[in-house]
Enzyme design. Structure first.
Site, mmCIF file in Angstrom:
data_model
loop_
_atom_site.group_PDB
_atom_site.id
_atom_site.type_symbol
_atom_site.label_atom_id
_atom_site.label_comp_id
_atom_site.label_asym_id
_atom_site.label_seq_id
_atom_site.Cartn_x
_atom_site.Cartn_y
_atom_site.Cartn_z
ATOM 1 N N GLU A 165 0.867 -1.309 -0.049
ATOM 2 C CA GLU A 165 0.070 -0.069 0.015
ATOM 3 C C GLU A 165 0.678 1.208 -0.046
ATOM 4 O O GLU A 165 0.777 2.068 1.076
ATOM 5 C CB GLU A 165 -0.959 0.007 1.219
ATOM 6 C CG GLU A 165 -1.906 -1.161 1.126
ATOM 7 C CD GLU A 165 -2.952 -1.324 2.256
ATOM 8 O OE1 GLU A 165 -2.980 -0.248 3.113
ATOM 9 O OE2 GLU A 165 -3.840 -1.937 2.109
ATOM 10 N N GLU A 353 -5.245 -8.557 1.231
ATOM 11 C CA GLU A 353 -5.781 -8.204 2.469
ATOM 12 C C GLU A 353 -7.467 -8.048 2.290
ATOM 13 O O GLU A 353 -7.903 -7.299 1.016
ATOM 14 C CB GLU A 353 -5.221 -6.815 3.085
ATOM 15 C CG GLU A 353 -4.019 -6.998 3.472
ATOM 16 C CD GLU A 353 -3.255 -5.759 4.240
ATOM 17 O OE1 GLU A 353 -4.296 -4.795 4.533
ATOM 18 O OE2 GLU A 353 -2.232 -5.462 4.252
#
Length: 441
Positions: A165, A353
């Site tokens: 991320e 995720e």
């Protein structure tokens, strides 16, 4: 509910991050990360929480791997703490590296495949003092760190992820000031975008050189973005801006070799010869982190300058949807939309995720959340999308960044006072999904 069976070989796992669970932040030569320093800033983290003790995974690792085995997990996605392995971004620390050496051996002994992430936000603080991700040199320090980890674990770890991320690292950390290092400098955030992507490219090169059998890629937090009114030019412009900042500014350099021209114009000035060739070197997979979708408008109360650099005019009108304990809207159909949209990138996808914060051990809301999102992956596969695995976030209740220990994402409940672990209802439910490779009638 109808039966859903996933393809043979579909990978079922769970994910964590080093700073969120390890604790032991001052032992065996580990130096401060930007998150250690950020936690000491008054008011930066709820209740003044810190990453120590976390879930004490550094000391309870063998017990946690045994829990993974009891749940039937096939793979475990974890990150390595840069400040353990090369404290202050400097020389190699054998004591810190040995922890991950033991972790990998313990996983393999239990038949669990290690999925290693090199960077999950814990930059050594000394490198931040030298400019952090706004400094191009940090990308080269990341390459040195990657060399160290790959040289140690190349014989046992096949699956490698460079960054987790980078949107959060760049925009929450350097523009919004919400995450470490807590800066509110849009120019620094723009520089961080490029230097993080350069680090990805340099990291991929190191992985290719040191791990001949590597399956390597990058993990991005991606959100399908739609305008409130597709016929309204302002709403369409708002959606384009948010999609550019959230998705395209990271996807395009990896897959197209260029940054989108309609966001962060300062990026072009940062690119040096050879950068885009490094960044766009082929990846073997794309890791997709999905928590919610966005529906946006160009109307309403203007946003204050924050993490959305150049899109402060965009508003996020609330919808009539369920909310997680974090206040995030729940829309599992958005995951299907996202995966279908990503199919033309031409690489296998893994949902690296997906999860939600809910309280309690009898966590029916989490079961409902996971059920809907895993079925959404099945719907994407039915539409021909090459999705090969799912990693639930998270294995353990943990330090949830600026929220401290107030939000619980774990399949396993952690009593942070005693470190006792208790499988939640969602953990037992997920174990059945894994055993069935999907859902029964």
């Amino acid at each position: 509910m109808s039966r859903v069976t996933f393809p043979a070989g579909f990978v079922w796992g769970a994910a964590t991050a080093a700073f969120q669970i390890e604790g032991s932040t001052t032992v065996d030569g580990r130096s401060d990360s930007i998150w250690d320093a950020f936690c000491r800033v008054d008011g930066a983290v709820r209740n003044g929480d810190t990453g120590d003790p976390g879930a004490d995974h550094y000391n309870l690792m063998a017990d946690d791997v045994a829990l993974m085995k009891s749940m039937g997990l096939q793979a475990y996605r974890f990150s390595v703490a840069w400040p353990r392995v090369r404290p202050d971004g400097g020389a190699v620390n054998p004591l810190g590296l040995s922890f991950y050496d033991r972790l990998v051996d313990t996983l393999l002994d239990k038949g669990i495949t290690p999925w290693l992430t090199l960077y999950h936000w814990d930059l050594p603080q000394k490198l931040e003092d030298m400019g952090g991700w706004a400094n191009r040199d940090t990308a080269y320090r990341f390459a040195e760190y990657t060399n160290t980890v790959t040289e140690c674990l190349a014989d046992r770890v096949v699956h490698w992820t460079t960054l987790n991320e980078p949107w959060c690292s760049a925009f929450l950390g350097y523009a919004g000031g919400i995450h470490a290092p807590g800066r509110t400098d849009p120019e620094a955030a723009t520089a961080a975008v490029h230097h993080l992507m350069l680090a990805h490219g340099l990291g991929m090169r190191a992985i290719r050189e040191n791990v001949p059998r590597a399956v390597a890629g990058v993990t991005l937090n991606l959100f399908p973005v739609a305008p409130v009114d597709p016929a309204d030019e302002s709403d369409v412009d708002a959606a384009r801006a948010i999609d550019g900042l959230q998705n395209r500014v990271f996807l395009d350099p990896v897959f197209d070799g260029s940054y989108p021209a309609d966001v962060l114009p300062g990026l072009a000035e940062l690119v040096q010869p050879g950068d885009m060739e490094l960044i766009s070197a082929p990846v073997d997979f794309l890791g997709v982190n999905y928590y919610r979708d966005y529906v946006v408008s160009g109307h309403g109360e203007p946003r204050l300058p924050s993490e959305w650099v150049g899109a402060e005019h965009v508003t996020f009108p609330p919808r009539d949807l369920p909310l997680t304990d974090s206040g995030w809207e729940v829309n599992s159909d958005g995951l299907t939309t996202l995966l279908v949209d990503l199919a033309d990138r031409g690489v296998p996808l893994y949902v690296t995720e997906n999860g939600a914060a809910y309280p309690g051990i009898e966590d029916d809301d989490r079961v409902t959340f996971l059920d809907g999102h895993i079925r959404a992956i099945g719907a994407a596969i039915d539409r021909g999308v090459d999705v090969r695995g799912y990693f639930c976030w998270s294995l353990l209740d943990n330090f949830e960044w600026a929220e401290g220990y107030a939000k619980r994402f774990g399949l396993v409940h952690v009593d942070f006072a005693t470190q006792q672990r208790t499988l939640k209802r969602s953990a037992h439910w997920y174990a059945r999904v894994i055993a069935d490779n999907g859902f029964g009638e």
